[in-house]
Motif scaffolding. Structure first.
Motif, PDB file in Angstrom:
ATOM      1  N   UNK A 142     -11.594 -11.614  -4.657  1.00 37.81           N
ATOM      2  CA  UNK A 142     -11.310 -10.383  -6.060  1.00 37.81           C
ATOM      3  C   UNK A 142     -12.582  -9.325  -6.559  1.00 37.81           C
ATOM      4  N   UNK A 143     -13.961 -10.087  -6.732  1.00 35.22           N
ATOM      5  CA  UNK A 143     -15.264  -9.783  -6.569  1.00 35.22           C
ATOM      6  C   UNK A 143     -15.419  -8.748  -5.237  1.00 35.22           C
ATOM      7  N   UNK A 144     -15.076  -8.334  -4.269  1.00 37.84           N
ATOM      8  CA  UNK A 144     -14.780  -8.211  -3.103  1.00 37.84           C
ATOM      9  C   UNK A 144     -13.854  -6.749  -3.295  1.00 37.84           C
ATOM     10  N   UNK A 145     -12.682  -6.355  -3.595  1.00 35.79           N
ATOM     11  CA  UNK A 145     -11.779  -6.069  -3.605  1.00 35.79           C
ATOM     12  C   UNK A 145     -11.795  -5.060  -4.867  1.00 35.79           C
ATOM     13  N   UNK A 176     -14.004   0.096  -6.671  1.00 37.14           N
ATOM     14  CA  UNK A 176     -15.568   0.557  -7.879  1.00 37.14           C
ATOM     15  C   UNK A 176     -15.611   1.962  -5.910  1.00 37.14           C
ATOM     16  N   UNK A 177     -15.651   1.301  -5.067  1.00 33.39           N
ATOM     17  CA  UNK A 177     -16.741   2.036  -4.622  1.00 33.39           C
ATOM     18  C   UNK A 177     -15.990   3.617  -3.843  1.00 33.39           C
ATOM     19  N   UNK A 178     -14.628   3.809  -4.032  1.00 32.80           N
ATOM     20  CA  UNK A 178     -13.768   4.374  -3.534  1.00 32.80           C
ATOM     21  C   UNK A 178     -12.663   4.297  -2.615  1.00 32.80           C
ATOM     22  N   UNK A 179     -12.644   2.317  -2.502  1.00 31.99           N
ATOM     23  CA  UNK A 179     -12.034   2.394  -1.016  1.00 31.99           C
ATOM     24  C   UNK A 179     -11.193   2.043  -1.421  1.00 31.99           C
ATOM     25  N   UNK A 180      -9.689   2.385  -2.075  1.00 29.81           N
ATOM     26  CA  UNK A 180      -9.057   1.277  -2.722  1.00 29.81           C
ATOM     27  C   UNK A 180      -7.604   0.209  -1.297  1.00 29.81           C
ATOM     28  N   UNK A 195      -2.784  -0.065  -9.668  1.00 33.58           N
ATOM     29  CA  UNK A 195      -3.859   0.927  -9.316  1.00 33.58           C
ATOM     30  C   UNK A 195      -4.489   1.408  -8.214  1.00 33.58           C
ATOM     31  N   UNK A 196      -5.005   0.194  -7.314  1.00 35.79           N
ATOM     32  CA  UNK A 196      -5.445   0.493  -6.170  1.00 35.79           C
ATOM     33  C   UNK A 196      -4.440   1.540  -5.664  1.00 35.79           C
ATOM     34  N   UNK A 197      -2.900   1.403  -5.689  1.00 35.19           N
ATOM     35  CA  UNK A 197      -1.817   2.173  -4.804  1.00 35.19           C
ATOM     36  C   UNK A 197      -1.960   3.313  -6.065  1.00 35.19           C
ATOM     37  N   UNK A 243     -11.066   8.791 -10.209  1.00 37.53           N
ATOM     38  CA  UNK A 243     -12.574   9.016  -9.982  1.00 37.53           C
ATOM     39  C   UNK A 243     -11.989   7.482  -8.864  1.00 37.53           C
ATOM     40  N   UNK A 244     -11.134   7.059  -7.927  1.00 31.78           N
ATOM     41  CA  UNK A 244     -11.737   5.997  -7.262  1.00 31.78           C
ATOM     42  C   UNK A 244     -11.339   6.917  -5.870  1.00 31.78           C
ATOM     43  N   UNK A 245     -10.014   7.745  -6.341  1.00 30.31           N
ATOM     44  CA  UNK A 245      -9.520   8.008  -5.311  1.00 30.31           C
ATOM     45  C   UNK A 245     -10.259   9.190  -4.459  1.00 30.31           C
ATOM     46  N   UNK A 246      -9.655   8.651  -2.771  1.00 33.65           N
ATOM     47  CA  UNK A 246     -10.564   9.494  -1.904  1.00 33.65           C
ATOM     48  C   UNK A 246     -10.337  11.278  -2.526  1.00 33.65           C
ATOM     49  N   UNK A 247     -11.411  12.058  -1.698  1.00 39.50           N
ATOM     50  CA  UNK A 247     -11.013  13.450  -1.806  1.00 39.50           C
ATOM     51  C   UNK A 247      -9.972  13.888  -1.336  1.00 39.50           C
TER      52      UNK A 247
END
Length: 191
Positions: A26-29, A34-38, A68-70, A171-175
């Motif tokens: 969970x923490x890794x996810x 947060x790092x923008x690697x959904x 949310x990541x999707x 804000x976490x989405x790749x450009x």
């Protein structure tokens, strides 16, 4: 900057050394999101779901995060597939889960999906929870959007993008996702 780098390296080392622990996954996810690697976050949350089956609520947390990541990847169909089990099984906020399902259906389009989304949005007021006499702020937002859908004759402008924004998925989405998928969607609505 140095402290941030050290913290990041320490977090990476912890995640590597405990790759099978559900809470470390969970923490890794969360860190990856947060790092923008959904996409990597989705992998971690999926591993967390398979790491344990005893506590279904832990899987619900993963479904929420994956949804949310999707949205950050603008993969609305897959986000819908995560909101749906939350809507039927989870109990934290049926109103929010139902709204997640509805906005995905509205974004996917088509008469049947829009009709189903309308039915979901009609149910939202009856799902409102009160805790110590107060309602959850996110549920107030969702109830307001459901009323707006009805008052505007069954339309909302960019509801999935708005929900993605509220959950910080934009804000976490790749450009590339923002440029190639989200912004053209906004432009189509403006035209």
């Amino acid at each position: 900057m140095v402290m941030r780098c050290l913290t990041s390296c320490a977090a990476d080392c912890l995640c590597i050394s405990a790759t099978l622990g559900v809470f470390f996954l969970f923490g890794q996810g969360r860190l990856q999101l947060v790092r923008g690697q959904p996409a990597l976050a989705i992998e971690s949350y999926t591993k967390a779901m398979t790491a344990q089956t005893q506590y279904r609520n832990l899987n619900h947390i993963s479904y929420w995060e994956i949804a949310v990541a999707r949205m950050a990847l603008w993969d609305i169909e897959e986000s819908y597939k995560c909101w749906k089990p939350l809507q039927t099984e989870a109990t934290w906020s049926k109103e929010c889960y139902t709204y997640g399902v509805a906005v995905c259906l509205l974004e996917l389009g088509g008469p049947e999906r829009v009709k189903e989304a309308g039915e979901c949005l009609d149910r939202i007021p009856s799902l409102l929870q009160r805790i110590a006499g107060k309602s959850i702020p996110m549920e107030k937002f969702v109830a307001r959007k459901a009323r707006k859908f009805k008052s505007q004759g069954g339309r909302l402008a960019l509801p999935a993008l708005e929900l993605a924004y509220v959950f910080s998925a934009t804000s976490r989405a790749p450009r590339t996702v923002i440029i190639d998928k989200m912004l053209p969607r906004v432009q189509r609505v403006l035209d």
